[in-house]
Design an enzyme around this catalytic site. Structure first.
Site, PDB file in Angstrom:
ATOM      1  N   SER A  52     -11.627 -67.389  -1.539  1.00 40.49           N
ATOM      2  CA  SER A  52     -11.504 -67.511  -3.002  1.00 40.49           C
ATOM      3  C   SER A  52     -10.247 -68.296  -3.357  1.00 40.49           C
ATOM      4  O   SER A  52     -10.113 -68.792  -4.468  1.00 40.49           O
ATOM      5  CB  SER A  52     -11.452 -66.118  -3.649  1.00 40.49           C
ATOM      6  OG  SER A  52     -10.463 -65.317  -3.028  1.00 40.49           O
ATOM      7  N   GLU A 188     -20.872 -57.314  -2.091  1.00 47.39           N
ATOM      8  CA  GLU A 188     -20.486 -58.009  -3.337  1.00 47.39           C
ATOM      9  C   GLU A 188     -21.680 -58.163  -4.290  1.00 47.39           C
ATOM     10  O   GLU A 188     -22.799 -58.501  -3.866  1.00 47.39           O
ATOM     11  CB  GLU A 188     -19.912 -59.402  -3.005  1.00 47.39           C
ATOM     12  CG  GLU A 188     -19.544 -60.173  -4.273  1.00 47.39           C
ATOM     13  CD  GLU A 188     -18.681 -61.406  -4.034  1.00 47.39           C
ATOM     14  OE1 GLU A 188     -18.280 -61.680  -2.889  1.00 47.39           O
ATOM     15  OE2 GLU A 188     -18.397 -62.104  -5.034  1.00 47.39           O
TER      16      GLU A 188
HETATM   17  O1  KIV Z   1     -12.897 -64.792  -0.795  1.00 44.90           O
HETATM   18  C1  KIV Z   1     -12.740 -63.671  -1.274  1.00 44.90           C
HETATM   19  O2  KIV Z   1     -11.756 -63.383  -1.974  1.00 44.90           O
HETATM   20  C2  KIV Z   1     -13.756 -62.665  -0.976  1.00 44.90           C
HETATM   21  C3  KIV Z   1     -13.753 -61.440  -1.818  1.00 44.90           C
HETATM   22  C4  KIV Z   1     -14.438 -61.758  -3.082  1.00 44.90           C
HETATM   23  C5  KIV Z   1     -14.366 -60.285  -1.115  1.00 44.90           C
HETATM   24  O3  KIV Z   1     -14.581 -62.858  -0.152  1.00 44.90           O
END
Ligand code: KIV
Length: 270
Positions: A52, A188
């Site tokens: 993310s 998720e």
């Molecule tokens: O990339 C991320 O932050 C994640 C979370 C949403 C679990 O995979």
């Protein structure tokens, strides 16, 4: 039972996390740098260096273009800052497309960072890859349900677990990942009734994000949870702090004082 976050003093291990299932909810947050990792350390069980970061840190539209080098760089920084929480490195899109590639990249992640585990998106179709890694002593955190790395091929962000067929598929996915040796699973964007059934169907902990309260733990992206990422706010995100407003206010104070020559006053001058 009262749990004080400051009590989490010792380095958290994979077995500590597994033992928490059904005993105490697991806390997890993302971090991408040493500064924030140090702030979060000791207060959370796990820190995820999530891909993310490609959106909230790098400014891209999705996670797809995150690279292994980028993830390793940020994980090194997080490991410099956090000495107690269990750190997980997210394997980026394309880094685990085949068992050989997955093993090569996860080995590199283990060798070049202090992360105790890698995270892989995918259910039964990715079980073989999870197995190769765990058989080679690399701890794996699974990730099922809504999988941001596959949003283009899956036709966008869609909440999962809305009908019996999909719930059955999610349970099958969770069981396949558990059998392949994953120590825990992120769930998720899944309806809470479905997450509850998944959580009951496996012996390893489930960590929810947009998946309801019945999971064994929760994870949030730090910049969402603390209100620094303003572009959009998914329904499941609770903002615990209004970071962007505080930063903007502080910045206005600073620039106003510089322009009016109030800063630096004698107090801040040699
Ligand atoms: O990339 C991320 O932050 C994640 C979370 C949403 C679990 O995979």
């Amino acid at each position: 039972m009262s749990i004080h976050t400051e009590d989490i003093a010792k380095k958290i291990t994979i077995s500590t996390i597994k033992k928490k299932k059904g005993i105490e909810p697991i806390t997890m947050i993302t971090a991408y740098d040493a500064l924030f990792a140090k702030l979060f350390d000791k207060s959370v069980d796990m820190i995820l260096v999530g891909d993310s970061l490609n959106m909230s840190f790098f400014g891209a539209d999705d996670t797809i273009s995150a690279t292994m080098e980028q993830m390793i760089y940020h994980t090194k920084a997080v490991c410099n800052g956090a000495k107690h929480s269990l750190i997980v490195i997210d394997m980026p899109f394309g880094s685990y497309s085949t068992p050989h590639l997955a093993l090569t990249n996860a080995t590199k992640a283990y060798q070049e960072t202090g992360a105790l585990a890698v995270k892989i998106e995918g259910g039964s179709e990715r079980a073989e890859i999870v197995k190769i890694l765990t058989q080679n002593s690399i701890a794996v955190l699974g990730h099922i349900g809504l999988m941001p790395q596959f949003l283009r091929s899956n036709g966008g962000y869609k909440v999962r677990g809305k009908d019996e067929e999909d719930i059955a598929k999610l349970i099958e996915d969770a069981k396949a990942i558990e059998k392949a040796g994953a120590f825990a699973i992120v769930i998720e964007g899944v309806k809470k009734e479905a997450s509850e059934l998944i959580t009951k169907a496996v012996k390893i902990p489930t960590i929810g994000i947009g998946a309801g309260v019945e999971c064994d733990g929760q994870v949030l992206v730090w910049s969402d949870a603390f209100g620094f990422f303003e572009d959009f706010k998914p329904k499941f995100v609770k903002r615990y702090f209004d970071g962007a407003t505080h930063i903007k206010k502080a910045l206005t104070d600073y620039t106003t004082e510089v322009k009016s020559k109030q800063f630096p006053s004698d107090e801040f001058t040699y």
